[in-house]
Design an enzyme around this catalytic site. Structure first.
Site, PDB file in Angstrom:
ATOM      1  CD  GLU A  95      -2.732  -1.011   2.581  1.00 45.65           C
ATOM      2  OE1 GLU A  95      -2.920   0.078   3.135  1.00 45.65           O
ATOM      3  OE2 GLU A  95      -3.179  -2.084   3.004  1.00 45.65           O
ATOM      4  CB  CYS A 108       2.237   7.727   3.306  1.00 51.28           C
ATOM      5  SG  CYS A 108       2.346   6.649   4.710  1.00 51.28           S
ATOM      6  CB  CYS A 115       4.838  -4.482  10.092  1.00 59.49           C
ATOM      7  SG  CYS A 115       6.013  -3.669  11.208  1.00 59.49           S
ATOM      8  CB  CYS A 119       2.274  -1.518  17.054  1.00 61.25           C
ATOM      9  SG  CYS A 119       4.027  -1.094  16.981  1.00 61.25           S
ATOM     10  CB  CYS A 122      -0.106  -1.001  13.751  1.00 58.37           C
ATOM     11  SG  CYS A 122       0.476  -0.745  12.070  1.00 58.37           S
ATOM     12  CB  CYS A 338      -0.411   2.011   6.791  1.00 55.98           C
ATOM     13  SG  CYS A 338      -0.179   3.325   5.620  1.00 55.98           S
TER      14      CYS A 338
HETATM   15  N1  SAH Z   1       6.988   1.254  11.602  1.00 56.20           N
HETATM   16  C1  SAH Z   1       7.094   2.679  11.539  1.00 56.20           C
HETATM   17  C2  SAH Z   1       6.324   3.315  10.410  1.00 56.20           C
HETATM   18  C3  SAH Z   1       4.938   2.836  10.061  1.00 56.20           C
HETATM   19  S1  SAH Z   1       3.532   3.339  10.982  1.00 56.20           S
HETATM   20  C4  SAH Z   1       6.690   3.298  12.845  1.00 56.20           C
HETATM   21  O1  SAH Z   1       6.199   2.587  13.705  1.00 56.20           O
HETATM   22  O2  SAH Z   1       6.927   4.483  13.032  1.00 56.20           O
HETATM   23  C5  SAH Z   1       3.345   5.066  10.844  1.00 56.20           C
HETATM   24  C6  SAH Z   1       2.697   5.677  12.082  1.00 56.20           C
HETATM   25  O3  SAH Z   1       1.281   5.337  12.150  1.00 56.20           O
HETATM   26  C7  SAH Z   1       3.303   5.173  13.377  1.00 56.20           C
HETATM   27  O4  SAH Z   1       3.495   6.250  14.265  1.00 56.20           O
HETATM   28  C8  SAH Z   1       2.230   4.219  13.866  1.00 56.20           C
HETATM   29  O5  SAH Z   1       2.347   3.961  15.234  1.00 56.20           O
HETATM   30  C9  SAH Z   1       0.975   4.945  13.468  1.00 56.20           C
HETATM   31  N2  SAH Z   1      -0.250   4.133  13.489  1.00 56.20           N
HETATM   32  C10 SAH Z   1      -0.390   2.839  13.142  1.00 56.20           C
HETATM   33  N3  SAH Z   1      -1.666   2.425  13.312  1.00 56.20           N
HETATM   34  C11 SAH Z   1      -2.357   3.494  13.774  1.00 56.20           C
HETATM   35  C12 SAH Z   1      -3.718   3.710  14.160  1.00 56.20           C
HETATM   36  N4  SAH Z   1      -4.605   2.734  14.101  1.00 56.20           N
HETATM   37  N5  SAH Z   1      -4.066   4.941  14.588  1.00 56.20           N
HETATM   38  C13 SAH Z   1      -3.156   5.935  14.644  1.00 56.20           C
HETATM   39  N6  SAH Z   1      -1.863   5.797  14.315  1.00 56.20           N
HETATM   40  C14 SAH Z   1      -1.444   4.595  13.889  1.00 56.20           C
END
Ligand code: SAH
Length: 349
Positions: A95, A108, A115, A119, A122, A338
């Site tokens: 994506e 982006c 991944c 988290c 995510c 994402c």
């Molecule tokens: N792995 C990297 C980059 C990808 S995520 C990182 O963790 O920084 C990009 C951002 O989106 C990160 O800050 C992540 O924590 C956030 N993110 C992911 N899922 C989310 C959600 N459901 N709501 C808000 N932010 C989210």
């Protein structure tokens, strides 16, 4: 994979070598590079000033934009955000999000298929990491955005699927391609290319020594180990007592400001005590905080605080001297957190 490399991973020397190996004169490399970056086109067919024989010879070894990244779906959302789902040469899905604003456009990019970081909130990590993206597959996402926008994007953020510092070499090589001027790159300013990490400390340490002007953003999301480990398994490997000093050292080494991303989850990390702990944690080095109200994802039992609470958290930080911005997600309408679009295709819990 079918073994072919993407054209979008090649620097000037590699482009020249590719053209030479195909039996064409050196000036063709510059023409080819212009089709890749200066006025990018999706396929060999559109590279009209290159002889057919040269295109055929190159196509035996290299993938054009459509071959690197075949567009399956472009979902548009409120505010003009575009979410692109692409198929890679081996069938994996990736994506890319394009966010056009009045005077600038941001792309982006994803750095991995899925991944491994896991988290809790995510969507990208729900099915693990299928593989790293190559430098060409990452840089091609920015070229695809340029094709769709009809112009070069102004900013690139590594905030799509994946953890860029878990694919360090390819992510950095891709950033170099996106930064280099045409005909060997897209010409996006180095300070407009942002690496975002969930806190992979060896990556931060390496990045500090790299001697590049790219920006660094760290996904913090919580001000204590207890809360952060509940959201982010990576915190058990590199807890705040290791992460924050590494970030501080990065700012000292590079003289650059770092951005902390902080996703606000109602009743979890949005109280005044959390703002207070956050202030104490990041005191004494140049940084700012970007607050993101949680974008709801299936499988995570949490919601964003209401707008007034988000603003209260922001203004508390600001009143105590920490530069804080509040970002409203623009992609809700298209599952644009994402990883969500891919997951809706491949299924999974
Ligand atoms: N792995 C990297 C980059 C990808 S995520 C990182 O963790 O920084 C990009 C951002 O989106 C990160 O800050 C992540 O924590 C956030 N993110 C992911 N899922 C989310 C959600 N459901 N709501 C808000 N932010 C989210």
């Amino acid at each position: 994979m079918d073994g072919k490399a993407s054209l979008y991973g090649l620097d000037a020397a590699a482009l020249a070598e590719a053209v030479r190996a195909a039996g064409a004169p050196a000036f063709r490399a510059k023409q080819l590079g212009e089709w890749l970056w200066a006025r990018p086109v999706a396929s060999w067919d559109a590279m009209t000033n290159l002889p057919k024989a040269l295109r055929t010879a190159l196509a035996e070894r290299f993938l054009d934009l459509d071959g690197t990244l075949e567009t399956l779906e472009v979902a548009g959302a409120d505010g003009g955000t575009l979410k692109i789902l692409s198929r890679l040469a081996d069938g994996e899905l990736v994506e890319t999000v394009v966010i056009p604003a009045r005077d600038r456009a941001t792309v982006c990019v994803s750095s991995q298929v899925g991944c491994a970081m896991g988290c809790a909130f995510c969507a990208s990590g729900r099915n693990g990491c299928a593989r790293n993206l190559s430098a060409g597959e990452i840089a091609a996402q920015a070229a695809r955005a340029a094709v769709l926008l009809g112009r070069r994007p102004d900013n690139v953020v590594f905030m799509g699927m994946g953890e860029p510092f878990a694919n360090y070499d390819n992510a950095l090589a891709a950033a170099r391609r996106m930064n280099a001027p045409a005909p060997e790159g897209l010409g996006v300013g180095a300070r407009r290319i942002t690496f975002s990490t969930c806190g992979v400390v060896p990556g931060i340490e390496r990045f500090a020594e790299e001697g590049v002007q790219f920006e660094l953003s760290v996904s913090l999301h919580a001000p204590t180990d207890e809360l952060r480990s509940a959201l982010m398994p990576v915190n058990r490997r590199w807890p705040l007592g290791v992460l924050v000093p590494a970030v501080r050292a990065y700012t000292e080494k590079t003289g650059r400001i770092v951005t902390f991303e902080y996703t606000l989850v109602a009743g979890f990390n949005d109280a005044p005590e959390h703002a207070k702990a956050l202030l104490a944690l990041v005191r004494g080095f140049p940084c700012r905080v970007n607050l993101i109200p949680l974008n709801p994802v299936p499988g995570f039992d949490g919601r964003a605080p209401d707008a007034a609470d988000c603003e209260a958290f922001r203004s508390y930080l600001e009143r105590h001297g920490l530069n804080a911005t509040l970002r409203r997600s623009k992609g809700r309408g298209v599952n644009a957190s994402c990883g969500q679009l891919r997951r809706s295709r491949i299924g999974g819990a």
